[in-house]
Design an enzyme around this catalytic site. Sequence first.
Site, PDB file in Angstrom:
ATOM      1  N   PHE A   2       2.756   5.392  -3.494  1.00 24.30           N
ATOM      2  CA  PHE A   2       3.561   4.326  -4.106  1.00 24.30           C
ATOM      3  C   PHE A   2       2.656   3.355  -4.866  1.00 24.30           C
ATOM      4  O   PHE A   2       3.031   2.791  -5.872  1.00 24.30           O
ATOM      5  CB  PHE A   2       4.343   3.566  -3.032  1.00 24.30           C
ATOM      6  CG  PHE A   2       5.403   4.405  -2.375  1.00 24.30           C
ATOM      7  CD1 PHE A   2       6.471   4.894  -3.103  1.00 24.30           C
ATOM      8  CD2 PHE A   2       5.324   4.707  -1.019  1.00 24.30           C
ATOM      9  CE1 PHE A   2       7.451   5.664  -2.501  1.00 24.30           C
ATOM     10  CE2 PHE A   2       6.302   5.478  -0.408  1.00 24.30           C
ATOM     11  CZ  PHE A   2       7.364   5.966  -1.144  1.00 24.30           C
ATOM     12  N   CYS A   3       1.472   3.103  -4.325  1.00 26.29           N
ATOM     13  CA  CYS A   3       0.548   2.161  -4.944  1.00 26.29           C
ATOM     14  C   CYS A   3      -0.875   2.656  -4.681  1.00 26.29           C
ATOM     15  O   CYS A   3      -1.254   2.758  -3.531  1.00 26.29           O
ATOM     16  CB  CYS A   3       0.725   0.766  -4.363  1.00 26.29           C
ATOM     17  SG  CYS A   3      -0.334  -0.489  -5.103  1.00 26.29           S
ATOM     18  N   PRO A   4      -1.621   3.023  -5.690  1.00 26.09           N
ATOM     19  CA  PRO A   4      -1.424   2.729  -7.111  1.00 26.09           C
ATOM     20  C   PRO A   4      -0.400   3.604  -7.826  1.00 26.09           C
ATOM     21  O   PRO A   4      -0.030   3.298  -8.954  1.00 26.09           O
ATOM     22  CB  PRO A   4      -2.811   2.950  -7.707  1.00 26.09           C
ATOM     23  CG  PRO A   4      -3.462   3.944  -6.820  1.00 26.09           C
ATOM     24  CD  PRO A   4      -2.939   3.661  -5.441  1.00 26.09           C
TER      25      PRO A   4
END
Lengths: 377, 76
Positions: free
Chosen positions: B13-15
């Site tokens: 999801f992140c990055p």
Amino acid sequence: MKILIIGGGMGGTILANNLARRLTPELRSGKVKITMLTASEKHMYQPGLLYLAFGRVTPDELYKDQASLLEPGITLVVDPVEEFMLDDNRVKTKSGKTFDYDVLAIATGSRPVPELIPGLAEHSHTFYTEETALKMFHALRAFEGGRVVIAMGVPHKCPMAPLEITFMLHDYFKDRGMSDKVQLHYTYPIGRVHSLENVAKWAAPEFDRLGITYETLFNLKEVDGAAKVIRGEEGGETPYDLLISIPAHRGMEVIEKNKLGAGGWIPTNRQQLNMEGRSNVFILGDTTNIPISKAGSTAHFQADTLGENIAALYKLGAPVRDYDGKVFCFIEAGKDRATYAMFDYLNPPDPKPPTKAVHWFKMAYNKLYWISARGLL
Amino acid sequence: MAEKKVIDARGSFCPGPLMELIGWIKLADIGDELELLSSDKGSAEDVPEWVKKVGHEYLGSREEAGVWHIMVKKTK
């Protein structure tokens, strides 16, 4: 069992303390030995640098002696590793000493590399080191108005930093009565204002409400300091009067020199956190190549997992749990409001509207960190 | 000599997959082919858009069991 931990940052420190608590009798009897090799006798609270750039903390508040953070029984050696001899279960340090191990944990972290973008180091201000954060503090005080551009490289440590610095800059200039003299302009590498979709959905309307302009799909290619313009790989350019950057990061040079992973990122199993192809070498924090946030909380939760698993390896002969990808990030939404994002490999975050309560909890955490590093929180 | 590299960004999801690709393509050599694995169907659109905008070569994509395999060649 000889446990060797390389790196005295958040991940390495929490892991060492976690293990020391789980293996206290074994440490006392000498059946287990925990040794930490680190590059500095000081431990820095890195998230505090964001506040240093605004003069809201002073440098002395960011440091404690590394030895004061470690449980009794842990051997601390300030002597950074220069050579990894993984086939022989041994490392060699800068001073020439060798240390062998049964279990190795590598938590050497990452470093900003502004020099990879032409002109960035010379013409932008950043807050990723004490020196540059202090320089930014003085630059902000001297700034008399104009266009402030926020730009960043990929990957970067602390995924919330781009948003936080932008919102904090807004309130900083507002408090100084400069709102009508300053235009904040935010750039971001992908097609929305933050990598987390739900965070982007919250932040973009906030930018609109505060009059902060933004452009997406902007990856820094070069800074033209003479013309005061930044140019992006996508072909765009934007002028600035004051440039604030979040530089790209790389893993530590010693990782690259020893060919443990491209860019200094070591290939790591995302659940068990062992180095790919090695069952007695574990990687945590920024050093992994796992596609999750390079953030202190990532290192913290991975250290919790590894503490339990390495102790279980000794006591049970096998690990007992997986790392689930958990990350928790505070998001400062200005000088006195904040929210947070919590997510893992399977569940995206659902950030709530910012509140003063969350901001003050973040302020408290800035002090509680030292308890966290000791493995008590 | 050009290499083929796999970037496993499933569950990121992140990055996120595109940011992962942006980071790793900087480390690749010109001529290298990168295969990005993503569990986010949005990658099938935003990755080719970025690749074409920057001027790398988009080699195509396919979906297998909920995972998108997106092929990119570094050209500059």
